[in-house]
Design a protein around this motif. Structure first.
Motif, PDB file in Angstrom:
ATOM      1  N   TYR A 118       1.040  -1.226   0.011  1.00  0.00           N
ATOM      2  CA  TYR A 118       0.184  -0.027   0.149  1.00  0.00           C
ATOM      3  C   TYR A 118       1.053   1.127   0.107  1.00  0.00           C
ATOM      4  O   TYR A 118       1.293   1.943   1.010  1.00  0.00           O
ATOM      5  CB  TYR A 118      -0.977   0.169   1.163  1.00  0.00           C
ATOM      6  CG  TYR A 118      -2.142   0.913   1.002  1.00  0.00           C
ATOM      7  CD1 TYR A 118      -1.926   1.712  -0.019  1.00  0.00           C
ATOM      8  CD2 TYR A 118      -3.228   0.547   1.751  1.00  0.00           C
ATOM      9  CE1 TYR A 118      -3.120   2.891  -0.106  1.00  0.00           C
ATOM     10  CE2 TYR A 118      -4.297   1.592   1.595  1.00  0.00           C
ATOM     11  CZ  TYR A 118      -4.479   2.614   0.741  1.00  0.00           C
ATOM     12  OH  TYR A 118      -5.822   3.366   0.565  1.00  0.00           O
ATOM     13  N   PRO A 119       1.471   1.780  -1.055  1.00  0.00           N
ATOM     14  CA  PRO A 119       2.285   2.673  -1.139  1.00  0.00           C
ATOM     15  C   PRO A 119       1.305   4.004  -1.514  1.00  0.00           C
ATOM     16  O   PRO A 119       0.617   3.978  -2.556  1.00  0.00           O
ATOM     17  CB  PRO A 119       3.179   2.289  -2.271  1.00  0.00           C
ATOM     18  CG  PRO A 119       2.479   1.478  -3.208  1.00  0.00           C
ATOM     19  CD  PRO A 119       1.553   0.846  -2.513  1.00  0.00           C
ATOM     20  N   LEU A 120       1.749   5.046  -0.929  1.00  0.00           N
ATOM     21  CA  LEU A 120       1.182   6.464  -1.259  1.00  0.00           C
ATOM     22  C   LEU A 120       2.197   7.526  -1.557  1.00  0.00           C
ATOM     23  O   LEU A 120       3.320   7.148  -1.045  1.00  0.00           O
ATOM     24  CB  LEU A 120       0.260   6.859  -0.337  1.00  0.00           C
ATOM     25  CG  LEU A 120      -0.833   6.141  -0.058  1.00  0.00           C
ATOM     26  CD1 LEU A 120      -1.719   6.771   1.288  1.00  0.00           C
ATOM     27  CD2 LEU A 120      -1.948   5.991  -1.184  1.00  0.00           C
ATOM     28  N   GLU A 121       1.874   8.708  -2.194  1.00  0.00           N
ATOM     29  CA  GLU A 121       2.942   9.643  -2.253  1.00  0.00           C
ATOM     30  C   GLU A 121       2.853  10.828  -1.517  1.00  0.00           C
ATOM     31  O   GLU A 121       3.690  11.808  -1.187  1.00  0.00           O
ATOM     32  CB  GLU A 121       3.109   9.916  -3.844  1.00  0.00           C
ATOM     33  CG  GLU A 121       2.059  10.633  -4.341  1.00  0.00           C
ATOM     34  CD  GLU A 121       2.155  11.184  -5.689  1.00  0.00           C
ATOM     35  OE1 GLU A 121       3.380  11.003  -6.236  1.00  0.00           O
ATOM     36  OE2 GLU A 121       1.367  11.784  -6.323  1.00  0.00           O
ATOM     37  N   TRP A 122       1.746  10.997  -0.901  1.00  0.00           N
ATOM     38  CA  TRP A 122       1.087  12.263  -0.474  1.00  0.00           C
ATOM     39  C   TRP A 122       1.925  12.953   0.653  1.00  0.00           C
ATOM     40  O   TRP A 122       2.077  14.058   0.884  1.00  0.00           O
ATOM     41  CB  TRP A 122      -0.180  12.123  -0.129  1.00  0.00           C
ATOM     42  CG  TRP A 122      -0.836  11.531   1.149  1.00  0.00           C
ATOM     43  CD1 TRP A 122      -0.605  10.163   1.577  1.00  0.00           C
ATOM     44  CD2 TRP A 122      -1.367  12.328   2.379  1.00  0.00           C
ATOM     45  NE1 TRP A 122      -0.764  10.073   2.802  1.00  0.00           N
ATOM     46  CE2 TRP A 122      -1.102  11.424   3.445  1.00  0.00           C
ATOM     47  CE3 TRP A 122      -1.733  13.479   2.733  1.00  0.00           C
ATOM     48  CZ2 TRP A 122      -1.828  11.538   4.819  1.00  0.00           C
ATOM     49  CZ3 TRP A 122      -2.236  13.739   4.004  1.00  0.00           C
ATOM     50  CH2 TRP A 122      -2.305  12.668   4.969  1.00  0.00           C
ATOM     51  N   MET A 123       2.623  12.155   1.220  1.00  0.00           N
ATOM     52  CA  MET A 123       3.247  12.694   2.389  1.00  0.00           C
ATOM     53  C   MET A 123       5.032  12.744   2.082  1.00  0.00           C
ATOM     54  O   MET A 123       5.852  12.649   3.022  1.00  0.00           O
ATOM     55  CB  MET A 123       3.246  12.001   3.775  1.00  0.00           C
ATOM     56  CG  MET A 123       1.587  12.301   4.145  1.00  0.00           C
ATOM     57  SD  MET A 123       1.220  11.395   5.776  1.00  0.00           S
ATOM     58  CE  MET A 123       2.279  12.183   6.903  1.00  0.00           C
ATOM     59  N   ALA A 124       5.311  12.658   0.753  1.00  0.00           N
ATOM     60  CA  ALA A 124       6.704  12.776   0.415  1.00  0.00           C
ATOM     61  C   ALA A 124       7.428  13.728   1.059  1.00  0.00           C
ATOM     62  O   ALA A 124       8.706  13.836   0.984  1.00  0.00           O
ATOM     63  CB  ALA A 124       6.901  12.428  -1.055  1.00  0.00           C
ATOM     64  N   THR A 125       6.872  14.887   1.236  1.00  0.00           N
ATOM     65  CA  THR A 125       7.483  15.980   1.819  1.00  0.00           C
ATOM     66  C   THR A 125       6.994  16.337   2.915  1.00  0.00           C
ATOM     67  O   THR A 125       5.716  15.834   3.481  1.00  0.00           O
ATOM     68  CB  THR A 125       7.450  17.249   0.924  1.00  0.00           C
ATOM     69  OG1 THR A 125       6.044  17.613   0.588  1.00  0.00           O
ATOM     70  CG2 THR A 125       8.059  16.806  -0.656  1.00  0.00           C
ATOM     71  N   ALA A 126       7.374  17.155   3.916  1.00  0.00           N
ATOM     72  CA  ALA A 126       6.825  17.517   5.151  1.00  0.00           C
ATOM     73  C   ALA A 126       5.466  18.337   5.146  1.00  0.00           C
ATOM     74  O   ALA A 126       5.693  19.648   5.527  1.00  0.00           O
ATOM     75  CB  ALA A 126       8.111  18.328   5.993  1.00  0.00           C
ATOM     76  N   ILE A 127       4.576  17.955   4.479  1.00  0.00           N
ATOM     77  CA  ILE A 127       3.384  18.809   4.333  1.00  0.00           C
ATOM     78  C   ILE A 127       2.761  19.171   5.488  1.00  0.00           C
ATOM     79  O   ILE A 127       2.231  20.208   5.817  1.00  0.00           O
ATOM     80  CB  ILE A 127       2.393  18.213   3.368  1.00  0.00           C
ATOM     81  CG1 ILE A 127       2.012  16.841   3.964  1.00  0.00           C
ATOM     82  CG2 ILE A 127       2.864  18.376   2.103  1.00  0.00           C
ATOM     83  CD1 ILE A 127       0.864  16.154   3.052  1.00  0.00           C
ATOM     84  N   GLU A 128       3.081  18.487   6.632  1.00  0.00           N
ATOM     85  CA  GLU A 128       2.514  18.760   7.843  1.00  0.00           C
ATOM     86  C   GLU A 128       3.040  19.733   8.449  1.00  0.00           C
ATOM     87  O   GLU A 128       2.288  20.605   9.405  1.00  0.00           O
ATOM     88  CB  GLU A 128       2.497  17.684   9.079  1.00  0.00           C
ATOM     89  CG  GLU A 128       4.381  17.354   9.423  1.00  0.00           C
ATOM     90  CD  GLU A 128       4.937  16.458   8.365  1.00  0.00           C
ATOM     91  OE1 GLU A 128       6.075  16.007   8.480  1.00  0.00           O
ATOM     92  OE2 GLU A 128       4.473  16.378   7.167  1.00  0.00           O
ATOM     93  N   GLN A 129       4.177  20.413   8.081  1.00  0.00           N
ATOM     94  CA  GLN A 129       4.805  21.714   8.493  1.00  0.00           C
ATOM     95  C   GLN A 129       4.219  22.891   7.817  1.00  0.00           C
ATOM     96  O   GLN A 129       4.815  24.075   8.102  1.00  0.00           O
ATOM     97  CB  GLN A 129       6.173  21.607   8.181  1.00  0.00           C
ATOM     98  CG  GLN A 129       6.875  20.593   9.175  1.00  0.00           C
ATOM     99  CD  GLN A 129       8.373  20.422   8.858  1.00  0.00           C
ATOM    100  OE1 GLN A 129       9.107  21.570   8.171  1.00  0.00           O
ATOM    101  NE2 GLN A 129       9.054  19.357   9.346  1.00  0.00           N
ATOM    102  N   HIS A 130       3.290  22.628   6.817  1.00  0.00           N
ATOM    103  CA  HIS A 130       2.631  23.733   5.905  1.00  0.00           C
ATOM    104  C   HIS A 130       1.284  23.821   6.140  1.00  0.00           C
ATOM    105  O   HIS A 130       0.640  24.215   5.072  1.00  0.00           O
ATOM    106  CB  HIS A 130       3.109  23.830   4.538  1.00  0.00           C
ATOM    107  CG  HIS A 130       4.729  23.569   4.439  1.00  0.00           C
ATOM    108  ND1 HIS A 130       5.539  24.749   4.681  1.00  0.00           N
ATOM    109  CD2 HIS A 130       5.593  22.457   4.360  1.00  0.00           C
ATOM    110  CE1 HIS A 130       6.872  24.350   4.503  1.00  0.00           C
ATOM    111  NE2 HIS A 130       6.709  23.094   4.217  1.00  0.00           N
TER     112      HIS A 130
END
Length: 395
Positions: free
Chosen positions: A175-187
């Motif tokens: 089950y691979p996803l790409e949506w958190m490949a960067t630190a989106i939680e910091q934005h």
């Protein structure tokens, strides 16, 4: 506490549904409402939709909920609803992970049936307790493992049971996803923020969020139980305290071997849930982004693309099929199949009978407990600091 809630026969009327969380801007709340509405089995009549009460009340108005049945929080909802002759029958919990246990516990003990998002709880201790509470209260506790709602997943399960691929040797699920490949939680992405916070998400990151879906799917189709597992977790994005990638080797009872991969950082993968099962006489493959087909490759025979809607499919697949082949069905319909199955299970309990048809093989609290136990064992294995095999306590 009333002893009559959740016991009266429902008859032909729709189930009265309440919802906790899932309000304005909440992705999963909308999915639950779509699913509940699709087959006409439920009416959404009450809820505590937001931690911000004013915003929750505004959402209720927009969704035609009577003002007096829009509540500031779940405790107020319990106290008010249990006094009503037309109280809700079942409550859907669409809140972050850490709130599942106290909310579900309170509603079950008050006499209401519960449909809960996964993971069931953030700790194994709470999961064991919650299943015990549901059993003691004689209430239904369902968990939304969405992917067992797809028709072709049921077809795969039926083919395995019928021996179409022989004795299982290897199970591979990812089950691979790409949506958190960067630190989106910091934005400002709040959906990502709570998923990396162990106080709100629990001990697992990707393994708890999506790995548990993969684990349930593999077990649902194959019927195999894990004897031991060995896990390697990774956190690739700096600043995170939970895993965003997980590899888990599985040893199944009976000798089969498995490999599970979950990832929040797999660039190029939108929602890449995939299951492959290899037996002594054939194999099966199902891909969530192409859910209307199942690939069957028999030993020394021609591979067959099994399409949803064929007349020769198993009954479990047929009763979950809504449109003819060529008219795609997907995620919303699968979620609705769960809700339809939950409705039958709830009605059967109220009528003191066994569920039938689509009410069979629905994911319950015990499936949720197995998922929490899996995540717990994976994290325990990784935290041991060495590759070793651990047996999950519930399989």
């Amino acid at each position: 506490m009333s002893t009559q809630l959740g016991t009266a026969p429902i008859g032909a009327r729709r189930l009265r549904l309440g919802m906790i969380g899932g309000g304005q801007g909440a992705y999963i709340g909308g999915i639950h409402r779509f699913a509940a509405r699709l087959d006409g089995q439920y009416d959404l009549v009450a809820g505590a939709f937001d931690i911000d009460a004013a915003r929750g009340h505004a959402f209720a108005v927009e969704n035609h909920i009577a003002p007096e049945r829009s509540y500031d929080d779940y405790r107020a909802m319990i106290e008010a609803e249990r006094q009503r002759p037309d109280c809700v029958d079942v409550v859907a919990i669409c809140t972050p992970n850490h709130t599942h246990f106290p909310i579900a516990k309170s509603f079950l003990e008050a006499g209401f049936d519960v449909i809960c998002e996964k993971p069931l709880t953030t700790t194994l201790e709470d999961a064991v307790a919650l299943v015990g509470i549901a059993d003691a209260a004689k209430r239904f506790l369902g968990v939304t493992y969405t992917y067992c709602g797809y028709p072709m997943v049921h077809e795969a399960r039926a083919m395995v049971e019928a021996g179409a691929i022989g004795r299982i040797r290897v199970v591979q699920v990812e089950y691979p996803l790409e949506w958190m490949a960067t630190a989106i939680e910091q934005h400002g992405n709040q959906q990502a923020a709570w998923r990396i916070d162990p106080k709100r998400s629990g001990r697992g990151g990707s393994i708890g969020d999506i790995g548990t879906h993969a684990y349930h799917l593999a077990g649902f189709v194959t019927g195999l139980k894990v004897d031991a597992l060995c896990a390697d977790l990774a956190t690739f994005v700096p600043g995170r305290t939970l895993d965003d990638n997980a590899h888990v080797m599985l040893r199944y009872q009976g000798g089969a071997r498995g490999l599970l991969w979950s990832s929040h950082v797999a660039i190029g993968c939108s929602n890449g849930l995939r299951l492959r099962v290899f037996g002594e006489t054939g194999s099966l493959a199902w891909y969530q982004e192409e859910p209307n087909v199942l690939l069957h490759a028999p030993l020394n025979g021609r591979p067959d693309t099994v399409k949803r809607g064929r007349e020769d499919l198993d009954q479990g697949a047929g009763m979950r099929t809504r449109t003819p082949p060529g008219h795609p069905e997907g995620y919303i319909e699968a979620f609705a199949n769960l809700y339809r199955g939950f409705a039958e299970a709830i009605r059967a309990r109220r009528d003191s009978r066994d569920p039938s048809g689509i009410g069979l093989n629905v994911p319950t609290g015990r499936d949720g407990l197995k998922g929490v136990a899996f995540v717990d064992a994976v994290v325990n294995c990784h935290e041991a600091g060495e590759l070793r095999w651990i047996k999950p306590p519930y399989t």
